[in-house]
Design a protein around this motif. Structure first.
Motif, short mmCIF file in Angstrom:
data_model
loop_
_atom_site.label_atom_id
_atom_site.label_comp_id
_atom_site.label_asym_id
_atom_site.label_seq_id
_atom_site.Cartn_x
_atom_site.Cartn_y
_atom_site.Cartn_z
N ILE A 245 10.17 -52.64 -31.32
CA ILE A 245 11.58 -52.26 -31.40
C ILE A 245 12.09 -52.31 -32.85
CG2 ILE A 245 13.92 -52.85 -30.67
CD1 ILE A 245 12.53 -54.02 -28.09
N CYS A 246 11.88 -53.43 -33.52
CA CYS A 246 12.37 -53.56 -34.91
C CYS A 246 11.76 -52.51 -35.82
CB CYS A 246 12.07 -54.95 -35.45
SG CYS A 246 12.92 -56.27 -34.57
N GLU A 247 10.44 -52.28 -35.65
CA GLU A 247 9.75 -51.31 -36.48
C GLU A 247 10.28 -49.90 -36.21
OE1 GLU A 247 8.36 -53.70 -34.70
OE2 GLU A 247 7.04 -54.84 -36.02
N ALA A 248 10.56 -49.59 -34.95
CA ALA A 248 11.09 -48.27 -34.60
C ALA A 248 12.48 -48.05 -35.22
CB ALA A 248 11.13 -48.08 -33.10
N ILE A 249 13.30 -49.09 -35.17
CA ILE A 249 14.63 -48.99 -35.79
C ILE A 249 14.49 -48.80 -37.30
CG2 ILE A 249 16.74 -50.29 -36.31
CD1 ILE A 249 16.40 -51.57 -33.47
N GLY A 250 13.58 -49.56 -37.92
CA GLY A 250 13.35 -49.42 -39.36
C GLY A 250 12.83 -48.04 -39.73
N LEU A 251 11.91 -47.50 -38.94
CA LEU A 251 11.39 -46.16 -39.20
C LEU A 251 12.48 -45.11 -39.04
CD1 LEU A 251 9.09 -44.28 -39.93
CD2 LEU A 251 8.36 -44.33 -37.53
N GLY A 252 13.31 -45.28 -38.03
CA GLY A 252 14.44 -44.35 -37.85
C GLY A 252 15.39 -44.39 -39.03
N ALA A 253 15.66 -45.60 -39.54
CA ALA A 253 16.53 -45.73 -40.71
C ALA A 253 15.90 -45.07 -41.94
CB ALA A 253 16.82 -47.20 -40.99
N ALA A 254 14.57 -45.21 -42.09
CA ALA A 254 13.89 -44.58 -43.23
C ALA A 254 13.97 -43.06 -43.15
CB ALA A 254 12.43 -45.04 -43.27
N VAL A 255 13.76 -42.52 -41.97
CA VAL A 255 13.85 -41.06 -41.79
C VAL A 255 15.28 -40.59 -42.10
CG1 VAL A 255 13.76 -39.18 -40.10
CG2 VAL A 255 11.94 -40.90 -40.16
N ALA A 256 16.27 -41.33 -41.63
CA ALA A 256 17.67 -40.97 -41.89
C ALA A 256 17.97 -41.02 -43.39
CB ALA A 256 18.61 -41.91 -41.13
N TRP A 257 17.42 -42.03 -44.08
CA TRP A 257 17.64 -42.17 -45.53
C TRP A 257 17.03 -41.00 -46.29
CZ3 TRP A 257 14.17 -43.57 -49.65
CH2 TRP A 257 14.81 -43.93 -50.83
N VAL A 258 15.80 -40.64 -45.94
CA VAL A 258 15.14 -39.50 -46.59
C VAL A 258 15.91 -38.22 -46.31
CG1 VAL A 258 13.07 -38.03 -46.55
CG2 VAL A 258 12.84 -40.52 -46.71
N ASN A 259 16.36 -38.03 -45.08
CA ASN A 259 17.13 -36.83 -44.75
C ASN A 259 18.47 -36.79 -45.48
OD1 ASN A 259 15.23 -35.62 -43.09
ND2 ASN A 259 15.99 -36.65 -41.26
N LYS A 260 19.08 -37.95 -45.68
CA LYS A 260 20.37 -38.01 -46.39
C LYS A 260 20.21 -37.57 -47.85
CE LYS A 260 24.11 -41.15 -47.62
NZ LYS A 260 24.61 -42.53 -47.56
N ILE A 261 19.16 -38.07 -48.51
CA ILE A 261 18.91 -37.67 -49.90
C ILE A 261 18.42 -36.23 -49.96
CG2 ILE A 261 17.49 -38.10 -51.95
CD1 ILE A 261 17.39 -41.05 -51.05
N GLY A 262 17.50 -35.90 -49.09
CA GLY A 262 16.90 -34.56 -49.06
C GLY A 262 15.49 -34.60 -49.63
N ILE A 263 14.53 -34.17 -48.83
CA ILE A 263 13.13 -34.25 -49.23
C ILE A 263 12.86 -33.44 -50.50
CG2 ILE A 263 12.30 -32.38 -47.74
CD1 ILE A 263 10.46 -35.69 -48.31
#
Length: 197
Positions: A71-89
């Motif tokens: 669960i914690c790892e999934a939440i962290g991975l989701g946050a990382a994907v959101a962060w990358v999407n916010k900045i823009g790949i």
């Protein structure tokens, strides 16, 4: 990555390669293949029905989700994907490209440093050796200066053996690095060269 356009059967991604936690990743699989594959482990929530005679697995993807999820790892991975999407790949890629060009030019100024691999379109991972010094020795001297690099074979021991090298020092650059970090690396390498000379 547009998996449907590429028509891939499977695609794997490590979470830590996307600024997320370790121990989690993403596995994309075509539904037809996932339906054919048996689960690799057993546990709760993956069973549709069980008796002493027969087990029927849950539908994809649940049949691969045995037991308590990470669960914690999934939440962290989701946050990382959101962060990358916010900045823009594409912005991240452009910044890391500029940073890598700066690093290569700066590292060329270190006496005795030679790159292992000089691809025209390189990523932010820069492998090198300094003179005849073992990569681990360089890594220790950099670590003592607060500079983090990796040393060793980097999962390419047959390639290192082919080149006749004991491994490499690898500096990895990412969107959170700056030119000041690279300058500190160059300064640290110069100190290491002096100590080892």
């Amino acid at each position: 990555i547009k998996v449907h356009e590429l028509d891939v059967d499977f695609l794997a991604l490590s979470g830590h390669k996307l600024f997320g936690p370790t121990g989690i990743g993403i596995l994309y699989g075509k539904e037809s293949w996932l339906e054919k594959l048996p689960p690799y482990q057993g546990g709760g929530d993956m069973i549709k029905h069980v008796t002493f005679e027969k087990t029927t697995y849950a539908d994809v993807p649940l049949k691969f989700e045995a037991g308590t999820p990470a669960i914690c790892e999934a939440i962290g991975l989701g946050a990382a994907v959101a962060w990358v999407n916010k900045i823009g790949i594409h912005k991240i890629q452009a910044y890391e490209h500029q940073l890598t060009e700066y690093a290569v030019a700066a590292l060329k100024q270190v006496e005795g440093l030679r790159f292992i691999g000089e691809a025209k379109h390189r990523s932010g991972a820069i492998s090198f050796l300094v003179g005849d010094t073992h990569p681990s020795d360089v890594g220790v001297l950099l670590d003592q200066q607060g500079i983090a690099v990796r040393t060793g074979h980097h999962c390419t021991q047959p390639l290192c053996d082919r080149f006749g090298i004991p491994g490499t020092v690898r500096a990895s650059l990412a969107v959170y690095n700056t030119t000041a970090d690279i300058d500190k690396l160059v300064e640290g390498l110069r100190k290491a060269v002096t100590l080892l000379g």
